[in-house]
Structure formats: structure tokens, C-alpha cells
Design a protein around this motif. Structure first.
Motif, PDB file in Angstrom:
ATOM      1  N   ALA A 106      26.797  31.206  49.454  1.00  0.00           N
ATOM      2  CA  ALA A 106      27.593  32.035  48.554  1.00  0.00           C
ATOM      3  C   ALA A 106      28.048  33.289  49.286  1.00  0.00           C
ATOM      4  N   ILE A 107      29.358  33.485  49.373  1.00  0.00           N
ATOM      5  CA  ILE A 107      29.944  34.623  50.079  1.00  0.00           C
ATOM      6  C   ILE A 107      30.792  35.420  49.100  1.00  0.00           C
ATOM      7  N   GLU A 108      30.704  36.743  49.187  1.00  0.00           N
ATOM      8  CA  GLU A 108      31.514  37.574  48.300  1.00  0.00           C
ATOM      9  C   GLU A 108      31.924  38.867  48.996  1.00  0.00           C
ATOM     10  N   ARG A 109      32.850  39.556  48.384  1.00  0.00           N
ATOM     11  CA  ARG A 109      33.247  40.888  48.818  1.00  0.00           C
ATOM     12  C   ARG A 109      33.086  41.813  47.624  1.00  0.00           C
ATOM     13  N   PRO A 110      33.063  43.119  47.827  1.00  0.00           N
ATOM     14  CA  PRO A 110      32.895  44.042  46.698  1.00  0.00           C
ATOM     15  C   PRO A 110      33.940  43.800  45.620  1.00  0.00           C
ATOM     16  N   TYR A 111      33.488  43.765  44.372  1.00  0.00           N
ATOM     17  CA  TYR A 111      34.387  43.489  43.255  1.00  0.00           C
ATOM     18  C   TYR A 111      35.239  44.709  42.930  1.00  0.00           C
TER      19      TYR A 111
END
Length: 377
Positions: free
Chosen positions: A139-144
Motif C-alpha cells: 500500500a503506497i500513498e502520498r499526503p492527502y
């Protein structure tokens, strides 16, 4: 052993099966495009297109979670931001629509490294990792950001994966039968899930039980790739592995169920299909789009989530590693129900699927190829 999970309907299972079987067979590229484009012209439900695959997901964890997500569209930004901090809502695995990943998160079978790298003002974080010895999910994300319009999936133009500093294809059987990488949306446009599996059942090397994974992500507008190093560990200890090697014959099709593995995260099967006459799989749409439904002794069906297929010589042998959601509990028996899709017969409609009243392809089961095996003694 009890694998509790939520059983949800996944309406796009047929098209997911169609795509993975077609895409992994080395036929002419225009065949794939022709089949899919004809299906699209029949106004099918919208699918999500990604780098090499189309992955079809229904991203609902529970009715309550769905309601909360819709509410955040109407409440104040402050309250919405507060809701996003609630742990159950922030888990990408719990909201991505994959029951196996939900199980990994709920039962502590995933790890949460919370590793972040920032480059030229762009931040990527790995928030959760699951590995059950069958598939690896990251699971990869960037700041929302509320006003962020471009999805993370569109920002990542390409990516490479390394296991203990070696390219993942060093574990593949050959250059022509490489390890497929899947990327599909996570819980929102600020997250994605990267997924891959080894090809041990097709002659490749198995992944280690524990390894260091390097993700080399190429982000649009950033000159150098962003590299993230994360530890990966198989936390699943209880599973069922079978090697039934049971065969069935129908017409010119000889189907063998070679292996079955059931974990709390993934149900996987390996099949070998041989054409016993002089025909081949090349340009045979009926066989290229063949699917397999799996049910337990109560008739409860699990959903296909991916797979890898291989026809090494464009000839008469086809291997498939297919992956499904887990069962709610270890079944006493499982039954494989192979089916084919029905195509239109008019000359100007060749290659187009027959559709049911809901707009989905019609299928026809092949009872002669059904296989039932015991799982529990």
C-alpha cells in the motif's frame, strides 16, 4: 483453522478473469485490443485501466464505512479531516475492496512500516505490506489534500521492483515468462496498491520467506526515481497446500488441477490445460477467455482477484496460476467449475460477447471438466 472474512459480491469478476487470461497469453497484441474494444462498445460497466492490467474492484468494506465515506463529501473540511484520522478508515487494505487484504489487516497478518521518502517536494509513503507466501501487496500513498485532482496512479509513470537488490524477474522462469506487476487504486486518489506473485509453479524461483524490497518509482515531473526500501515478511503460518494432480477431459481439452493453496489472505490454484488435437490456443477466443468458478461444499463462491497465465510456444499447452479471495473458513471440499464465454455468430459481430440482461457476458459451464477435491480429512 478459521479464516473469517466478509463475503461481498464483485460484479466485475468475469471481466477480470477474461483480461488476465488474455493478457498473459503470448498472442498477437491486436487480438487483445480487438476483444476488449468490442466489449467496451457494448457499453459495459466502467473498468479501471492501469499500467499492464485492468483490475476490477468493488471498494466497499462494510455498509457503515461506505456511509461514512459519502458523509465526508458533505460535512466540513475539519470534520472530514478528523474522520480520516480514525485508524479503521485510514487503512488502505481495509477499503481497497480486496477481502484477502482486509483479512490481512484485521488479523495482524500485515506489517505497517510507515516508511516515507520525499524528493523535490513529492512524498511517497508505504503504509502497509502483506505477504502470505503467495502474493505480495504494498500500500503506497502520498499526503492527502482536499483539492488534489491528479490521482497518485496517474503520477507514477513506471516503477521497478527489487528483492534483496535483485530485479524481481531474476526469480522468473525466463525472460519471456516474466513476473507480472499489478497496480490498482487504493482507498482514494492519493493511494495505490502494487501487487505481484512469484512463478514457482511455472518453473520460477520462490520468493524468500523474508526479504528487503526496493520500490523504484518514476514520478512525472521528477527527474530521478524515488526509491523506497521496506522489509517484507510472510506472517502467515496456518495454510493448506495440496497437490491433487486430478485431470478431466472434454472434447479436445485436457484439464489438470496441479496445485491448490489456501491461506487467510489468498486462495490460489495452478492448472494445466492441454489441447489433445492439432489446434493451438493462438487466436482461439473461446479458450483464451475460459474462466473457473470455485465454490465450497455449500455452494459459496469466492471471487477471482488476479493471476498469471503462460503459453510458452503459442502451442497447445497453457499454464495458469489463478488467485481468488479467501474462504470464510477452511472448506471440507472445493469444486472447480470451468466455463467459456459465448460469442456472437454474425459475421459483422465476430469476437463480440453475447450479453445478458444486465450487460455482462453470458457464460456456459462445462460440467465434464468440473473437479471436486477434499480439503479437510
Amino acid at each position: 483453522m478459521d479464516f473469517m472474512s466478509i463475503h461481498l459480491k464483485q460484479n466485475d469478476k468475469d471481466m477480470a478473469q477474461i483480461e488476465l487470461l488474455i493478457r498473459e497469453t503470448p498472442v498477437e497484441v491486436d487480438l487483445v485490443d480487438r476483444v476488449i474494444s468490442k466489449y467496451e462498445r457494448n457499453e459495459q460497466p466502467q473498468v479501471v485501466k492501469h499500467q499492464k492490467k485492468w483490475h476490477y474492484k468493488v471498494a466497499f468494506a462494510t455498509a457503515m464505512l461506505v456511509s461514512l465515506l459519502f458523509i465526508t463529501s458533505f460535512i466540513s473540511p475539519t470534520m472530514a479531516a478528523t474522520l480520516k484520522q480514525v485508524p479503521v478508515l485510514s487503512s488502505i487494505f481495509r477499503l481497497a475492496g480486496d477481502l484477502g487484504l482486509q483479512m490481512a489487516d484485521e488479523k495482524g497478518l500485515s506489517t505497517k512500516p510507515q516508511t516515507s521518502v520525499t524528493q523535490e517536494g513529492f512524498t511517497l509513503s508505504v503504509s502497509e505490506v502483506a505477504y502470505d507466501g503467495t502474493r505480495v501487496s504494498i500500500a503506497i500513498e502520498r499526503p492527502y489534500k482536499e483539492d488534489q485532482k491528479e490521482a497518485l496512479m496517474d503520477c507514477i509513470s513506471n516503477y521497478n521492483l527489487f528483492i534483496n537488490d535483485e530485479p524481481i524477474n531474476s526469480f522468473a522462469p525466463s525472460e519471456s515468462n516474466s513476473i507480472s506487476r499489478f497496480m490498482y487504486p487504493g482507498k482514494d486518489n492519493a493511494s495505490v496498491i502494487i501487487e505481484f506473485s512469484d512463478l514457482r509453479n511455472q518453473g520460477g524461483k520462490p520468493f524468500p520467506e523474508q526479504f528487503d524490497l526496493t520500490i523504484q518509482a518514476f514520478v512525472r515531473g521528477i527527474e530521478n526515481p524515488i526509491e523506497i526500501d521496506i522489509p517484507v515478511k510472510n506472517k502467515v503460518k496456518d495454510y493448506v497446500a495440496l497437490a491433487p494432480n486430478i485431470s478431466r477431459q472434454y472434447d479436445n481439452i485436457h484439464l489438470t488441477l496441479e496445485k491448490v493453496k489456501l491461506t487467510p489472505v489468498t486462495t490460489s490454484i495452478t492448472t494445466r490445460m492441454v489441447l489433445t488435437d492439432n489446434s493451438t490456443f493462438t487466436d482461439n477466443l473461446t479458450l483464451l477467455t475460459m474462466g473457473i468458478v470455485i465454490i465450497d461444499e455449500h455452494g459459496r463462491e469466492i471471487e477471482v482477484i488476479g493471476g498469471n497465465g503462460w503459453n510458452a510456444t503459442n502451442g497447445n499447452i497453457h499454464l495458469d496460476d489463478l488467485r481468488y479471495t479467501p474462504f470464510e473458513s477452511v472448506p471440507k471440499t472445493i469444486t472447480l467449475k470451468p466455463y467459456i464465454h459465448l460469442f456472437k455468430e454474425k459475421e459483422n459481430e465476430k469476437g463480440m460477447f453475447q450479453l445478458d440482461k444486465n450487460g455482462y457476458p453470458k457464460i456456459q459451464y462445462i460440467p465434464e471438466l468440473e473437479i471436486t477435491i477434499p480439503v479437510q480429512p
